[in-house]
Design an enzyme around this catalytic site. Sequence first.
Site, PDB file in Angstrom:
ATOM      1  N   SER A   9       0.853  -0.727   0.310  1.00 37.41           N
ATOM      2  CA  SER A   9       0.047   0.351  -0.181  1.00 37.41           C
ATOM      3  C   SER A   9       0.738   1.105  -0.041  1.00 37.41           C
ATOM      4  O   SER A   9       1.802   1.065   0.694  1.00 37.41           O
ATOM      5  CB  SER A   9      -0.862  -0.135   1.384  1.00 37.41           C
ATOM      6  OG  SER A   9      -1.441   1.434   1.176  1.00 37.41           O
ATOM      7  N   HIS A  33      -1.429  -1.721  -4.202  1.00 42.40           N
ATOM      8  CA  HIS A  33      -3.089  -1.188  -3.043  1.00 42.40           C
ATOM      9  C   HIS A  33      -2.921   0.272  -3.266  1.00 42.40           C
ATOM     10  O   HIS A  33      -1.900   0.860  -2.277  1.00 42.40           O
ATOM     11  CB  HIS A  33      -2.567  -1.935  -1.714  1.00 42.40           C
ATOM     12  CG  HIS A  33      -3.958  -1.639  -1.051  1.00 42.40           C
ATOM     13  ND1 HIS A  33      -4.676  -2.844  -1.310  1.00 42.40           N
ATOM     14  CD2 HIS A  33      -4.445  -0.504  -0.127  1.00 42.40           C
ATOM     15  CE1 HIS A  33      -6.196  -2.309  -0.369  1.00 42.40           C
ATOM     16  NE2 HIS A  33      -5.658  -1.149   0.772  1.00 42.40           N
ATOM     17  N   ASP A  35      -4.926   3.053  -1.361  1.00 40.47           N
ATOM     18  CA  ASP A  35      -5.991   3.745  -0.748  1.00 40.47           C
ATOM     19  C   ASP A  35      -6.810   5.133  -0.951  1.00 40.47           C
ATOM     20  O   ASP A  35      -6.213   5.555  -0.762  1.00 40.47           O
ATOM     21  CB  ASP A  35      -5.402   3.363   1.300  1.00 40.47           C
ATOM     22  CG  ASP A  35      -5.250   2.300   1.307  1.00 40.47           C
ATOM     23  OD1 ASP A  35      -6.196   1.571   1.308  1.00 40.47           O
ATOM     24  OD2 ASP A  35      -3.912   2.294   1.688  1.00 40.47           O
ATOM     25  N   MET A  37     -10.003   7.621   0.147  1.00 42.55           N
ATOM     26  CA  MET A  37     -10.248   8.216   1.444  1.00 42.55           C
ATOM     27  C   MET A  37     -11.466   9.533   0.498  1.00 42.55           C
ATOM     28  O   MET A  37     -10.202  10.605   0.115  1.00 42.55           O
ATOM     29  CB  MET A  37      -9.375   8.198   2.477  1.00 42.55           C
ATOM     30  CG  MET A  37      -9.228   6.706   2.460  1.00 42.55           C
ATOM     31  SD  MET A  37      -8.154   6.977   4.261  1.00 42.55           S
ATOM     32  CE  MET A  37      -6.793   5.509   4.306  1.00 42.55           C
ATOM     33  N   HIS A  66      -8.825   0.107  -3.202  1.00 44.79           N
ATOM     34  CA  HIS A  66      -9.593   0.160  -1.636  1.00 44.79           C
ATOM     35  C   HIS A  66     -10.298   1.344  -1.963  1.00 44.79           C
ATOM     36  O   HIS A  66      -9.980   2.883  -0.968  1.00 44.79           O
ATOM     37  CB  HIS A  66      -8.204  -0.667  -1.315  1.00 44.79           C
ATOM     38  CG  HIS A  66      -9.124  -0.362   0.134  1.00 44.79           C
ATOM     39  ND1 HIS A  66      -9.049  -0.185   1.420  1.00 44.79           N
ATOM     40  CD2 HIS A  66     -10.479  -0.097   0.801  1.00 44.79           C
ATOM     41  CE1 HIS A  66      -9.070  -0.724   2.388  1.00 44.79           C
ATOM     42  NE2 HIS A  66     -10.196  -0.609   1.986  1.00 44.79           N
ATOM     43  N   MET A  68     -12.485   3.967   0.014  1.00 43.92           N
ATOM     44  CA  MET A  68     -12.737   4.302   1.527  1.00 43.92           C
ATOM     45  C   MET A  68     -14.509   5.003   1.115  1.00 43.92           C
ATOM     46  O   MET A  68     -13.680   5.905   1.633  1.00 43.92           O
ATOM     47  CB  MET A  68     -11.895   3.961   2.401  1.00 43.92           C
ATOM     48  CG  MET A  68     -11.236   2.444   3.185  1.00 43.92           C
ATOM     49  SD  MET A  68      -9.638   2.874   3.517  1.00 43.92           S
ATOM     50  CE  MET A  68      -8.378   2.249   2.303  1.00 43.92           C
ATOM     51  N   MET A 137     -10.910  -6.642   6.946  1.00 45.50           N
ATOM     52  CA  MET A 137      -9.761  -4.795   7.180  1.00 45.50           C
ATOM     53  C   MET A 137      -9.488  -5.431   8.446  1.00 45.50           C
ATOM     54  O   MET A 137     -10.379  -6.170   9.474  1.00 45.50           O
ATOM     55  CB  MET A 137     -10.965  -3.838   7.044  1.00 45.50           C
ATOM     56  CG  MET A 137     -10.927  -3.413   5.995  1.00 45.50           C
ATOM     57  SD  MET A 137      -9.754  -2.549   5.320  1.00 45.50           S
ATOM     58  CE  MET A 137      -8.629  -1.378   6.504  1.00 45.50           C
ATOM     59  N   ASP A 175      -5.837  -7.207   5.153  1.00 48.00           N
ATOM     60  CA  ASP A 175      -5.179  -5.469   5.340  1.00 48.00           C
ATOM     61  C   ASP A 175      -5.250  -4.721   6.990  1.00 48.00           C
ATOM     62  O   ASP A 175      -6.800  -4.209   7.482  1.00 48.00           O
ATOM     63  CB  ASP A 175      -6.467  -4.150   4.278  1.00 48.00           C
ATOM     64  CG  ASP A 175      -6.030  -3.028   4.025  1.00 48.00           C
ATOM     65  OD1 ASP A 175      -4.860  -2.699   4.288  1.00 48.00           O
ATOM     66  OD2 ASP A 175      -6.579  -2.481   3.208  1.00 48.00           O
TER      67      ASP A 175
HETATM   68  C1  DX5 Z   1      -5.803   1.509   6.013  1.00 46.87           C
HETATM   69  C2  DX5 Z   1      -5.654   1.350   4.672  1.00 46.87           C
HETATM   70  C3  DX5 Z   1      -4.513  -0.084   5.212  1.00 46.87           C
HETATM   71  C4  DX5 Z   1      -3.524   0.207   5.592  1.00 46.87           C
HETATM   72  C5  DX5 Z   1      -2.090  -0.028   4.881  1.00 46.87           C
HETATM   73  O1  DX5 Z   1      -7.700   2.069   5.899  1.00 46.87           O
HETATM   74  O2  DX5 Z   1      -6.557   0.763   4.445  1.00 46.87           O
HETATM   75  O3  DX5 Z   1      -4.702   0.067   3.105  1.00 46.87           O
HETATM   76  O4  DX5 Z   1      -2.929   1.979   5.020  1.00 46.87           O
HETATM   77  O5  DX5 Z   1      -1.144   0.124   5.645  1.00 46.87           O
HETATM   78  P1  DX5 Z   1      -0.808  -0.061   6.855  1.00 46.87           P
HETATM   79  O6  DX5 Z   1       0.107  -2.268   6.718  1.00 46.87           O
HETATM   80  O7  DX5 Z   1       0.635   0.972   7.653  1.00 46.87           O
HETATM   81  O8  DX5 Z   1      -1.771  -0.762   8.033  1.00 46.87           O
HETATM   82 ZN    ZN Z   2      -6.336  -0.871   1.941  1.00 47.04          ZN
END
Ligand code: DX5
Ligand code: ZN
Length: 220
Positions: A9, A33, A35, A37, A66, A68, A137, A175
């Site tokens: 990620s 990956h 993320d 948000m 991913h 969110m 998660m 994750d």
């Molecule tokens: C959290 C994310 C993850 C996460 C991964 O909201 O979806 O992908 O940040 O990072 P680590 O491995 O640092 O938890």
């Molecule tokens: Zn993630």
Amino acid sequence: MRRIKLAPSLLNADFSDLRKALSYIDGIADVVHLDVMDGNFVPNITFGPLVVRAVRNITDLPLDVHLMIAHPAEFVEDFVSAGADWISFHLEVTRRPEEVIEVIHGLGRRAGLVVNPQTPAPLTFDYLELVDYLLVMTVVPGFGGQAMIPEALPKVMEIKREAERRGTSLEVEVDGGVKTGNLREVVEAGADIVVVGSSIYAAPDPRGAAEEIRRFLDGR
Ligand code: DX5
Ligand code: ZN
């Protein structure tokens, strides 16, 4: 022995030098990956399709996006145009996951369903035949670098057993808080894909850290 995929990620990477961030995992990662948000479903904002496109332009690896975000269906097309190969969204944001899955599949991409640590596995069961992967998660989503909630891990097996019972196979991705110290547990829980963020990108030697994880996954 099943081959486990490594999905680094970029959340904790240096976004002023994405080329370098991707070079650390070149030849080691199976998928990147990303993320996304929205400051609504989760209390943090990261990036959108623009950055996904920038990553697309500098790597040939598949992009695992991913989401969110509160309204995933409305943005799937933008992420597909930006170069997303896999798109996952949270079960917690919609009463009709099948509609979001249809949008993703309609655009020819792999669809994944994500569950928060507090969401019980049986709530995913009706969708196991519809998705390509299930993302479990192991931290409350919103931030990288959190400690894993190990109580969420047994859900991986619960979901895989039910998928098998229904005669379907799907990959389960884990994750949140994955690091060398708990990798064995995560693999034993049945993970097919492991996301690793800060344990690679916050390490003093990111490439060395990624190599160490790859060696563990390959040498079990
Ligand atoms: C959290 C994310 C993850 C996460 C991964 O909201 O979806 O992908 O940040 O990072 P680590 O491995 O640092 O938890
Ligand atoms: Zn993630």
